[in-house]
Design a protein around this motif. Structure first.
Motif, PDB file in Angstrom:
ATOM      1  N   PHE A   1      -1.820  -1.982   2.381  1.00  0.00           N
ATOM      2  CA  PHE A   1      -0.947  -2.303   3.497  1.00  0.00           C
ATOM      3  C   PHE A   1       0.310  -3.035   3.028  1.00  0.00           C
ATOM      4  CE2 PHE A   1      -0.102  -4.713   7.569  1.00  0.00           C
ATOM      5  CZ  PHE A   1       0.291  -3.599   8.290  1.00  0.00           C
ATOM      6  N   SER A   2       0.165  -3.942   2.080  1.00  0.00           N
ATOM      7  CA  SER A   2       1.339  -4.648   1.569  1.00  0.00           C
ATOM      8  C   SER A   2       2.272  -3.693   0.846  1.00  0.00           C
ATOM      9  CB  SER A   2       0.922  -5.802   0.654  1.00  0.00           C
ATOM     10  OG  SER A   2       0.214  -5.346  -0.484  1.00  0.00           O
ATOM     11  N   ASN A   3       1.722  -2.724   0.131  1.00  0.00           N
ATOM     12  CA  ASN A   3       2.566  -1.716  -0.521  1.00  0.00           C
ATOM     13  C   ASN A   3       3.306  -0.867   0.513  1.00  0.00           C
ATOM     14  OD1 ASN A   3       1.876  -2.502  -3.116  1.00  0.00           O
ATOM     15  ND2 ASN A   3       0.227  -0.994  -3.304  1.00  0.00           N
ATOM     16  N   TYR A   4       2.617  -0.566   1.616  1.00  0.00           N
ATOM     17  CA  TYR A   4       3.257   0.204   2.688  1.00  0.00           C
ATOM     18  C   TYR A   4       4.431  -0.559   3.290  1.00  0.00           C
ATOM     19  CZ  TYR A   4       3.807   2.389   7.311  1.00  0.00           C
ATOM     20  OH  TYR A   4       4.321   2.974   8.446  1.00  0.00           O
ATOM     21  N   VAL A   5       4.238  -1.847   3.563  1.00  0.00           N
ATOM     22  CA  VAL A   5       5.314  -2.663   4.125  1.00  0.00           C
ATOM     23  C   VAL A   5       6.486  -2.747   3.149  1.00  0.00           C
ATOM     24  CG1 VAL A   5       5.957  -4.980   4.902  1.00  0.00           C
ATOM     25  CG2 VAL A   5       3.769  -3.984   5.604  1.00  0.00           C
ATOM     26  N   ARG A   6       6.190  -2.954   1.886  1.00  0.00           N
ATOM     27  CA  ARG A   6       7.262  -2.997   0.879  1.00  0.00           C
ATOM     28  C   ARG A   6       8.016  -1.675   0.838  1.00  0.00           C
ATOM     29  NH1 ARG A   6       4.702  -2.288  -4.337  1.00  0.00           N
ATOM     30  NH2 ARG A   6       5.008  -0.131  -3.675  1.00  0.00           N
TER      31      ARG A   6
ATOM     32  N   THR B   1     -14.494  -0.525  -6.833  1.00  0.00           N
ATOM     33  CA  THR B   1     -14.493  -1.815  -6.151  1.00  0.00           C
ATOM     34  C   THR B   1     -14.868  -1.607  -4.689  1.00  0.00           C
ATOM     35  OG1 THR B   1     -12.697  -2.607  -7.587  1.00  0.00           O
ATOM     36  CG2 THR B   1     -13.080  -3.817  -5.536  1.00  0.00           C
ATOM     37  N   VAL B   2     -15.822  -2.360  -4.201  1.00  0.00           N
ATOM     38  CA  VAL B   2     -16.179  -2.275  -2.781  1.00  0.00           C
ATOM     39  C   VAL B   2     -14.956  -2.635  -1.946  1.00  0.00           C
ATOM     40  CG1 VAL B   2     -17.612  -3.213  -0.947  1.00  0.00           C
ATOM     41  CG2 VAL B   2     -18.592  -2.834  -3.217  1.00  0.00           C
ATOM     42  N   GLY B   3     -14.591  -1.746  -1.026  1.00  0.00           N
ATOM     43  CA  GLY B   3     -13.407  -1.958  -0.209  1.00  0.00           C
ATOM     44  C   GLY B   3     -12.180  -1.214  -0.707  1.00  0.00           C
ATOM     45  N   GLN B   4     -12.334  -0.477  -1.808  1.00  0.00           N
ATOM     46  CA  GLN B   4     -11.213   0.331  -2.293  1.00  0.00           C
ATOM     47  C   GLN B   4     -10.891   1.430  -1.293  1.00  0.00           C
ATOM     48  OE1 GLN B   4     -12.724   1.837  -6.028  1.00  0.00           O
ATOM     49  NE2 GLN B   4     -14.001   3.383  -5.077  1.00  0.00           N
ATOM     50  N   LEU B   5      -9.690   1.992  -1.414  1.00  0.00           N
ATOM     51  CA  LEU B   5      -9.237   3.011  -0.467  1.00  0.00           C
ATOM     52  C   LEU B   5      -9.010   4.335  -1.171  1.00  0.00           C
ATOM     53  CD1 LEU B   5      -8.839   0.463   1.238  1.00  0.00           C
ATOM     54  CD2 LEU B   5      -6.701   1.415   2.070  1.00  0.00           C
ATOM     55  N   GLY B   6      -9.404   5.410  -0.489  1.00  0.00           N
ATOM     56  CA  GLY B   6      -9.186   6.739  -1.014  1.00  0.00           C
ATOM     57  C   GLY B   6      -8.584   7.653   0.037  1.00  0.00           C
TER      58      GLY B   6
ATOM     59  N   HIS C   1      -7.882  12.289   5.748  1.00  0.00           N
ATOM     60  CA  HIS C   1      -8.128  10.914   6.152  1.00  0.00           C
ATOM     61  C   HIS C   1      -7.844   9.967   4.996  1.00  0.00           C
ATOM     62  CE1 HIS C   1     -10.316  11.971   9.871  1.00  0.00           C
ATOM     63  NE2 HIS C   1     -10.840  12.953   9.158  1.00  0.00           N
ATOM     64  N   TYR C   2      -7.401   8.761   5.324  1.00  0.00           N
ATOM     65  CA  TYR C   2      -7.490   7.639   4.404  1.00  0.00           C
ATOM     66  C   TYR C   2      -8.748   6.880   4.808  1.00  0.00           C
ATOM     67  CZ  TYR C   2      -2.546   8.519   3.269  1.00  0.00           C
ATOM     68  OH  TYR C   2      -1.364   9.085   2.886  1.00  0.00           O
ATOM     69  N   PHE C   3      -9.532   6.441   3.820  1.00  0.00           N
ATOM     70  CA  PHE C   3     -10.808   5.802   4.136  1.00  0.00           C
ATOM     71  C   PHE C   3     -11.043   4.575   3.261  1.00  0.00           C
ATOM     72  CE2 PHE C   3     -11.744   8.777   0.726  1.00  0.00           C
ATOM     73  CZ  PHE C   3     -12.643   8.096  -0.088  1.00  0.00           C
TER      74      PHE C   3
ATOM     75  N   MET D   1      -6.613  11.277  -3.766  1.00  0.00           N
ATOM     76  CA  MET D   1      -5.862  10.107  -4.193  1.00  0.00           C
ATOM     77  C   MET D   1      -6.738   8.865  -4.129  1.00  0.00           C
ATOM     78  SD  MET D   1      -1.976  10.212  -2.633  1.00  0.00           S
ATOM     79  CE  MET D   1      -2.480  10.618  -0.948  1.00  0.00           C
ATOM     80  N   LEU D   2      -6.485   7.922  -5.034  1.00  0.00           N
ATOM     81  CA  LEU D   2      -7.024   6.575  -4.925  1.00  0.00           C
ATOM     82  C   LEU D   2      -5.860   5.707  -4.466  1.00  0.00           C
ATOM     83  CD1 LEU D   2      -9.555   4.818  -5.416  1.00  0.00           C
ATOM     84  CD2 LEU D   2      -8.669   4.374  -7.719  1.00  0.00           C
ATOM     85  N   LEU D   3      -5.993   5.040  -3.330  1.00  0.00           N
ATOM     86  CA  LEU D   3      -4.866   4.386  -2.675  1.00  0.00           C
ATOM     87  C   LEU D   3      -4.751   2.895  -2.963  1.00  0.00           C
ATOM     88  CD1 LEU D   3      -5.254   6.104   0.811  1.00  0.00           C
ATOM     89  CD2 LEU D   3      -3.628   6.700  -0.988  1.00  0.00           C
ATOM     90  N   GLY D   4      -5.743   2.301  -3.586  1.00  0.00           N
ATOM     91  CA  GLY D   4      -5.689   0.875  -3.890  1.00  0.00           C
ATOM     92  C   GLY D   4      -7.074   0.262  -3.898  1.00  0.00           C
ATOM     93  N   LYS D   5      -7.156  -0.968  -4.368  1.00  0.00           N
ATOM     94  CA  LYS D   5      -8.437  -1.650  -4.481  1.00  0.00           C
ATOM     95  C   LYS D   5      -8.844  -2.379  -3.207  1.00  0.00           C
ATOM     96  CE  LYS D   5      -8.282  -2.241  -9.490  1.00  0.00           C
ATOM     97  NZ  LYS D   5      -8.347  -3.197 -10.624  1.00  0.00           N
ATOM     98  N   SER D   6      -7.934  -2.468  -2.247  1.00  0.00           N
ATOM     99  CA  SER D   6      -8.254  -3.152  -0.996  1.00  0.00           C
ATOM    100  C   SER D   6      -7.298  -2.698   0.090  1.00  0.00           C
ATOM    101  CB  SER D   6      -8.135  -4.671  -1.165  1.00  0.00           C
ATOM    102  OG  SER D   6      -6.779  -5.043  -1.352  1.00  0.00           O
ATOM    103  N   PHE D   7      -7.676  -2.957   1.326  1.00  0.00           N
ATOM    104  CA  PHE D   7      -6.787  -2.647   2.443  1.00  0.00           C
ATOM    105  C   PHE D   7      -5.521  -3.477   2.341  1.00  0.00           C
ATOM    106  CE2 PHE D   7      -5.074  -3.203   6.697  1.00  0.00           C
ATOM    107  CZ  PHE D   7      -5.067  -1.908   7.173  1.00  0.00           C
ATOM    108  N   HIS D   8      -5.637  -4.739   1.946  1.00  0.00           N
ATOM    109  CA  HIS D   8      -4.465  -5.603   1.823  1.00  0.00           C
ATOM    110  C   HIS D   8      -3.480  -5.047   0.803  1.00  0.00           C
ATOM    111  CE1 HIS D   8      -1.963  -9.015   0.597  1.00  0.00           C
ATOM    112  NE2 HIS D   8      -2.178  -9.494   1.819  1.00  0.00           N
TER     113      HIS D   8
END
Length: 211
Positions: free
Chosen positions: A188-193, A163-168, A151-153, A178-185
């Motif tokens: 998601f922006s990295n995914y679009v790029r 950071t509250v809201g970080q993704l793992g 899962h990504y969470f 994996m640590l996927l980023g500090k926020s959903f934004h």
């Protein structure tokens, strides 16, 4: 030039093949979804066809009540564009399914039941000081799944270094991988790029990160 709401329209008109980090980082979730929808329509219509309609405000309120948390605004904005995808029909985000709110609740409740019945809330070491050393935490909110225990969470209960809201990324066999980023934004922006940079390929049943 500072990115603005015209960025999406410009990409619609000239079908540019790349989107840079500078272009996407200040776009809203809704604008990012528009870019993604355009790419899906042109390059992978199977992905576009599985996108679900927006979540309703009532469903969103019910989701937060069931989870007992206040979800990050950027993630809620995403659900208000597309409430996940048709479950397991076609996978997005590195062969993961983007979960609708009912599936989010199902997966979240399943992991809580695992904690309750098997007592696996003991400390489990990981390599990321930002994320607690547990197998699963009640305030980890799964928003994807790959059908094989990963899962990504969204982490709403980080350590004091996080950071509250970080993704793992969670794997049921190895824990946090994996640590996927500090926020959903950010994620998601990295995914679009990356989509526009050609880092994903369409395979049978889903999009796979080929880098």
């Amino acid at each position: 030039m500072t990115p603005n709401s015209n960025t999406t329209a410009n990409h619609d008109q000239d079908n540019q093949s790349q989107v840079t980090s500078a272009e996407v980082e200040n776009l809203t979730i809704k604008e990012l979804w528009k870019l993604l929808e355009n790419w899906y329509k042109e390059h992978c219509p199977e992905a576009y066809e599985v996108l679900r309609p927006p979540i309703t405000t009532e469903e969103l309120q019910e989701l937060e009540t069931e989870l007992g948390v206040k979800l990050p605004e950027d993630y809620k904005e995403s659900l208000l564009v597309h409430n996940g995808t048709d479950y397991r029909e076609f996978s997005l985000i590195n062969l993961h399914n983007y979960l609708g709110h009912k599936n989010v609740l199902d997966e979240w409740k399943f992991h809580l039941s695992m904690l309750e019945h098997f007592g696996i809330d003991k400390e489990v070491e990981n390599d990321f000081s930002e994320i607690k050393n547990v197998w699963w935490a009640p305030k980890w909110i799964p928003f994807t799944e790959d059908g094989a225990g990963q899962h990504y969470f969204i982490d709403l209960d980080p350590t004091d270094k996080g950071t509250v809201g970080q993704l793992g990324s969670f794997d049921h066999e190895v824990g946090i991988d994996m640590l996927l980023g500090k926020s959903f934004h950010e994620f998601f922006s990295n995914y679009v790029r990356d989509i526009y940079d050609g880092k994903y390929s369409a395979l049978d049943g889903g999009l796979f990160d080929n880098i």
